[in-house]
Scaffold this motif. Structure first.
Motif, PDB file in Angstrom:
ATOM      1  N   ASP A 388       0.833  -1.204   0.000  1.00 15.15           N
ATOM      2  CA  ASP A 388       0.000   0.000   0.000  1.00 15.15           C
ATOM      3  C   ASP A 388       0.870   1.257   0.000  1.00 15.15           C
ATOM      4  OD1 ASP A 388      -2.659   1.053  -0.055  1.00 15.15           O
ATOM      5  OD2 ASP A 388      -2.409   1.670   2.042  1.00 15.15           O
ATOM      6  N   ASP A 389       2.162   1.072  -0.351  1.00  9.26           N
ATOM      7  CA  ASP A 389       3.125   2.176  -0.453  1.00  9.26           C
ATOM      8  C   ASP A 389       3.311   2.901   0.877  1.00  9.26           C
ATOM      9  OD1 ASP A 389       4.999   3.546  -1.981  1.00  9.26           O
ATOM     10  OD2 ASP A 389       3.626   5.209  -2.380  1.00  9.26           O
ATOM     11  N   SER A 390       3.305   2.120   1.953  1.00 11.40           N
ATOM     12  CA  SER A 390       3.501   2.688   3.286  1.00 11.40           C
ATOM     13  C   SER A 390       4.638   1.952   3.976  1.00 11.40           C
ATOM     14  CB  SER A 390       2.213   2.569   4.112  1.00 11.40           C
ATOM     15  OG  SER A 390       2.412   3.039   5.432  1.00 11.40           O
ATOM     16  N   ALA A 391       5.484   2.689   4.713  1.00  7.86           N
ATOM     17  CA  ALA A 391       6.615   2.072   5.396  1.00  7.86           C
ATOM     18  C   ALA A 391       7.160   3.006   6.455  1.00  7.86           C
ATOM     19  CB  ALA A 391       7.728   1.727   4.397  1.00  7.86           C
ATOM     20  N   VAL A 392       7.897   2.423   7.407  1.00  4.83           N
ATOM     21  CA  VAL A 392       8.656   3.239   8.354  1.00  4.83           C
ATOM     22  C   VAL A 392       9.660   4.063   7.550  1.00  4.83           C
ATOM     23  CG1 VAL A 392      10.279   3.193  10.291  1.00  4.83           C
ATOM     24  CG2 VAL A 392       8.386   1.542  10.199  1.00  4.83           C
ATOM     25  N   THR A 393       9.746   5.354   7.844  1.00  4.24           N
ATOM     26  CA  THR A 393      10.604   6.222   7.031  1.00  4.24           C
ATOM     27  C   THR A 393      12.018   6.319   7.588  1.00  4.24           C
ATOM     28  OG1 THR A 393      10.198   8.274   8.257  1.00  4.24           O
ATOM     29  CG2 THR A 393       8.548   7.620   6.601  1.00  4.24           C
ATOM     30  N   GLY A 394      12.902   6.855   6.763  1.00  2.00           N
ATOM     31  CA  GLY A 394      14.285   7.033   7.158  1.00  2.00           C
ATOM     32  C   GLY A 394      14.495   8.100   8.207  1.00  2.00           C
ATOM     33  N   ASN A 395      13.434   8.777   8.601  1.00  2.00           N
ATOM     34  CA  ASN A 395      13.530   9.785   9.658  1.00  2.00           C
ATOM     35  C   ASN A 395      13.289   9.193  11.048  1.00  2.00           C
ATOM     36  OD1 ASN A 395      13.853  11.878   7.716  1.00  2.00           O
ATOM     37  ND2 ASN A 395      11.636  11.889   7.393  1.00  2.00           N
ATOM     38  N   GLU A 396      13.025   7.882  11.093  1.00  2.00           N
ATOM     39  CA  GLU A 396      12.611   7.248  12.346  1.00  2.00           C
ATOM     40  C   GLU A 396      13.616   6.210  12.817  1.00  2.00           C
ATOM     41  OE1 GLU A 396       8.316   6.141  12.075  1.00  2.00           O
ATOM     42  OE2 GLU A 396       8.495   7.050  10.087  1.00  2.00           O
ATOM     43  N   GLY A 397      14.112   6.392  14.058  1.00  2.00           N
ATOM     44  CA  GLY A 397      14.954   5.384  14.700  1.00  2.00           C
ATOM     45  C   GLY A 397      16.181   5.004  13.902  1.00  2.00           C
ATOM     46  N   ILE A 398      16.452   3.691  13.833  1.00  2.00           N
ATOM     47  CA  ILE A 398      17.643   3.208  13.122  1.00  2.00           C
ATOM     48  C   ILE A 398      17.368   2.970  11.641  1.00  2.00           C
ATOM     49  CG2 ILE A 398      18.575   2.162  15.226  1.00  2.00           C
ATOM     50  CD1 ILE A 398      17.818  -0.585  14.040  1.00  2.00           C
ATOM     51  N   VAL A 399      16.134   3.171  11.212  1.00  2.00           N
ATOM     52  CA  VAL A 399      15.797   2.995   9.799  1.00  2.00           C
ATOM     53  C   VAL A 399      16.349   4.169   9.001  1.00  2.00           C
ATOM     54  CG1 VAL A 399      13.910   2.739   8.136  1.00  2.00           C
ATOM     55  CG2 VAL A 399      13.728   1.717  10.419  1.00  2.00           C
ATOM     56  N   ALA A 400      16.953   3.850   7.858  1.00  3.14           N
ATOM     57  CA  ALA A 400      17.515   4.868   6.974  1.00  3.14           C
ATOM     58  C   ALA A 400      16.659   4.999   5.718  1.00  3.14           C
ATOM     59  CB  ALA A 400      18.956   4.511   6.618  1.00  3.14           C
ATOM     60  N   HIS A 401      16.953   5.998   4.905  1.00  2.03           N
ATOM     61  CA  HIS A 401      16.213   6.164   3.650  1.00  2.03           C
ATOM     62  C   HIS A 401      16.557   5.069   2.646  1.00  2.03           C
ATOM     63  CE1 HIS A 401      14.514  10.001   4.858  1.00  2.03           C
ATOM     64  NE2 HIS A 401      15.717  10.426   5.208  1.00  2.03           N
ATOM     65  N   ASP A 402      17.743   4.470   2.781  1.00  2.15           N
ATOM     66  CA  ASP A 402      18.197   3.408   1.893  1.00  2.15           C
ATOM     67  C   ASP A 402      18.185   2.089   2.650  1.00  2.15           C
ATOM     68  OD1 ASP A 402      19.701   2.332  -0.517  1.00  2.15           O
ATOM     69  OD2 ASP A 402      21.139   1.918   1.096  1.00  2.15           O
ATOM     70  N   VAL A 403      17.623   1.031   2.052  1.00  4.11           N
ATOM     71  CA  VAL A 403      17.496  -0.240   2.761  1.00  4.11           C
ATOM     72  C   VAL A 403      18.847  -0.839   3.121  1.00  4.11           C
ATOM     73  CG1 VAL A 403      17.373  -1.683   0.672  1.00  4.11           C
ATOM     74  CG2 VAL A 403      16.282  -2.456   2.803  1.00  4.11           C
ATOM     75  N   GLU A 404      19.849  -0.637   2.273  1.00  3.22           N
ATOM     76  CA  GLU A 404      21.176  -1.180   2.583  1.00  3.22           C
ATOM     77  C   GLU A 404      21.725  -0.536   3.854  1.00  3.22           C
ATOM     78  OE1 GLU A 404      22.254  -3.663   1.023  1.00  3.22           O
ATOM     79  OE2 GLU A 404      21.256  -3.653  -0.923  1.00  3.22           O
ATOM     80  N   GLN A 405      21.507   0.773   4.015  1.00  2.50           N
ATOM     81  CA  GLN A 405      21.973   1.445   5.219  1.00  2.50           C
ATOM     82  C   GLN A 405      21.154   1.012   6.430  1.00  2.50           C
ATOM     83  OE1 GLN A 405      24.777   3.508   5.420  1.00  2.50           O
ATOM     84  NE2 GLN A 405      24.387   3.051   7.584  1.00  2.50           N
ATOM     85  N   SER A 406      19.864   0.769   6.239  1.00  2.00           N
ATOM     86  CA  SER A 406      19.030   0.278   7.342  1.00  2.00           C
ATOM     87  C   SER A 406      19.553  -1.065   7.854  1.00  2.00           C
ATOM     88  CB  SER A 406      17.577   0.114   6.892  1.00  2.00           C
ATOM     89  OG  SER A 406      16.982   1.357   6.589  1.00  2.00           O
ATOM     90  N   ILE A 407      19.883  -1.957   6.906  1.00  2.00           N
ATOM     91  CA  ILE A 407      20.435  -3.268   7.279  1.00  2.00           C
ATOM     92  C   ILE A 407      21.771  -3.094   8.001  1.00  2.00           C
ATOM     93  CG2 ILE A 407      21.393  -5.419   6.359  1.00  2.00           C
ATOM     94  CD1 ILE A 407      19.270  -5.172   4.092  1.00  2.00           C
ATOM     95  N   ALA A 408      22.616  -2.219   7.488  1.00  3.27           N
ATOM     96  CA  ALA A 408      23.914  -1.975   8.114  1.00  3.27           C
ATOM     97  C   ALA A 408      23.745  -1.421   9.526  1.00  3.27           C
ATOM     98  CB  ALA A 408      24.741  -1.015   7.261  1.00  3.27           C
ATOM     99  N   ASN A 409      22.770  -0.544   9.716  1.00  2.00           N
ATOM    100  CA  ASN A 409      22.523   0.014  11.049  1.00  2.00           C
ATOM    101  C   ASN A 409      22.103  -1.077  12.030  1.00  2.00           C
ATOM    102  OD1 ASN A 409      23.071   2.528   9.994  1.00  2.00           O
ATOM    103  ND2 ASN A 409      20.936   3.187   9.896  1.00  2.00           N
ATOM    104  N   LEU A 410      21.200  -1.939  11.586  1.00  2.00           N
ATOM    105  CA  LEU A 410      20.752  -3.040  12.437  1.00  2.00           C
ATOM    106  C   LEU A 410      21.917  -3.949  12.814  1.00  2.00           C
ATOM    107  CD1 LEU A 410      18.545  -4.889  13.699  1.00  2.00           C
ATOM    108  CD2 LEU A 410      18.354  -5.973  11.435  1.00  2.00           C
ATOM    109  N   CYS A 411      22.700  -4.321  11.816  1.00  2.28           N
ATOM    110  CA  CYS A 411      23.784  -5.269  12.057  1.00  2.28           C
ATOM    111  C   CYS A 411      24.899  -4.666  12.902  1.00  2.28           C
ATOM    112  CB  CYS A 411      24.329  -5.781  10.722  1.00  2.28           C
ATOM    113  SG  CYS A 411      23.101  -6.755   9.794  1.00  2.28           S
TER     114      CYS A 411
END
Length: 433
Positions: A388-411
């Motif tokens: 539905d084109d909805s997701a946690v945004t890169g402005n929130e918590g450890i999530v980034a605008h780019d999925v690769e960076q989000s994964i790197a942040n988690l790891c």
């Protein structure tokens, strides 16, 4: 393999073949059982004594988990049964041929106080087991380190018979090195373009893990979460829909696996629960959308590869529950089956990182099925949002605008700050022994 296939794709296939394998029982006690079985194979007589040393993380994942076919928990029974009835050539299925007679002898060895499992201190390896097996006056010692089945040394009667000189990460030694320069988009491209015949083998994951799920629904195993939710759904307390099917059937497989069922799981990254989590949600969605074998195979490859890709950036064992990262793979596979594209997949994974990144691993046990059910529930929710084109945004918590960076942040959390969490968990668990 055809020479026309992209060389990177061959590396992906090899990585899956190395990391997605049948495993009977929790893979940490099974790793120790394998060391004992290999050691016993080098001895001329009946096993009379076992002394073993394991890493703190292996101890954490072996304290409270049921060993298949024994009705008992813990590393000592795994060590004893591996030495007396294990198949040294069977890898993670080392206990698959253990007989009732072997189990009786293993229990007798335990009762006689002839099996000792201790912490290896200090220990630089996360995955480490060393087993010294005695048969009268003879002995053999086997060390496994750096991987559940990675034998690095065999010593018989003080004489070194084998030493592994190759280091993890050397050319030819670690097929996962390919993920150090891979992106999620390359994995999606591979899944969509690789010839079906080259990945048909992944369908075995669906067969094995679905069989475990059906066994778990019998209600005999572990915390019987899947069976309980199935029963409560029949009473009207849950909706009869695809979301509940995903949670029920996936957690049922984990129930059976953690409860000691004598059926193998198709593992991922050395974990049966990760393999179950990466498989069953995709199988359920494939049934709902009436996908043929080819589409199911592509979705399973996407799920398992994405799970391996994320887990490669983590310690092999850590304080982060890896059912969460395996479920991120499942989210990718489900989203793809439902018509999603790379962006949909990226959004779903990002939302999951914003949702379940705080789940800790407090050792292998029946409660792992709870974490599995939570993780796949999050995956389904994230897929619904992404479609539905909805997701946690890169402005929130450890999530980034780019999925690769989000994964790197988690790891990075698991690799650094959560190491102290892991030590605290191990101390808490050790105080119970």
């Amino acid at each position: 393999m055809s020479e026309q296939i992209n060389p990177l794709w061959n590396h992906f296939i090899r990585a899956v073949q190395e990391e997605v394998k049948p495993a009977l029982g929790c893979t940490e006690p099974v790793s120790l059982a394998l060391a004992c079985a290999i050691a016993a194979e080098h001895l001329p007589g009946e096993v009379t004594q076992i002394d073993a040393w394991v890493s703190p993380n292996l101890m954490k994942n072996g304290l409270g988990v049921t060993v298949p076919g024994t009705g008992m928990v813990g590393l000592p029974i795994a060590a004893a049964l591996g030495a007396i009835g294990g198949n040294a050539q069977a890898g993670l299925e080392v206990l698959k041929d253990a007989s009732g007679e072997a189990l009786a002898k293993a229990k007798a060895l335990l009762q006689a106080g002839r099996v000792q499992v201790k912490l290896q201190e200090p220990c630089d390896e996360i995955l480490y087991s060393r087993a010294c097996v005695h048969a009268g006056n003879t002995s053999a010692m086997v060390t496994i380190a750096g991987g559940h089945t990675r034998v690095v040394e065999i010593v018989c009667q003080g004489e070194t018979r084998f030493v592994l000189n190759e280091q993890p990460g050397e050319m030819g030694g670690d097929p996962l090195v390919v993920f150090s320069h891979t992106t999620l988009s390359q994995i999606v491209e591979f899944v969509e373009q690789i010839p079906f015949d080259a990945i048909r083998f992944i369908l075995e994951a669906a067969c094995l893990n679905d069989a475990l799920s059906r066994e778990g629904l019998s209600g005999k195993w572990g915390l019987h979460i899947g069976a309980t939710l199935h029963k409560q759904r029949a009473r009207g307390w849950m909706a009869q829909d695809i979301g509940s099917d995903i949670v029920i059937r996936t957690s049922a497989a984990s129930d059976a696996r953690m409860g000691g069922a004598t059926l193998p799981a198709m593992s991922n990254s050395g974990s049966g629960n990760q393999g179950i989590t990466a498989t069953m949600p995709v199988v359920v969605v494939a049934e709902y959308v009436q996908a043929d074998d080819e589409r199911l195979a592509r979705a399973l490859m996407l799920s398992h590869l994405a799970a391996i890709y994320i887990h490669y950036q983590l310690p092999r064992l850590s304080a982060l529950c890896a059912a969460t990262t395996a479920a991120m793979g499942a989210a990718a596979g489900m989203a793809w089956l439902m018509g999603g594209n790379y962006q949909t997949i990226a959004m779903a994974i990002g939302s999951m990182i914003g949702d379940v990144s705080g789940i800790i691993c407090d050792g292998a046990s029946n409660s792992c099925a709870m974490k599995v059910s939570t993780s796949v529930g999050s995956a389904w929710k994230a897929v619904m949002m992404a479609l539905d084109d909805s997701a946690v945004t890169g402005n929130e918590g450890i999530v980034a605008h780019d999925v690769e960076q989000s994964i790197a942040n988690l790891c990075s959390l698991a690799c650094r700050s959560m190491q102290a969490t892991d030590q605290q968990i191990i101390e808490i668990m050790a105080s119970k022994v």
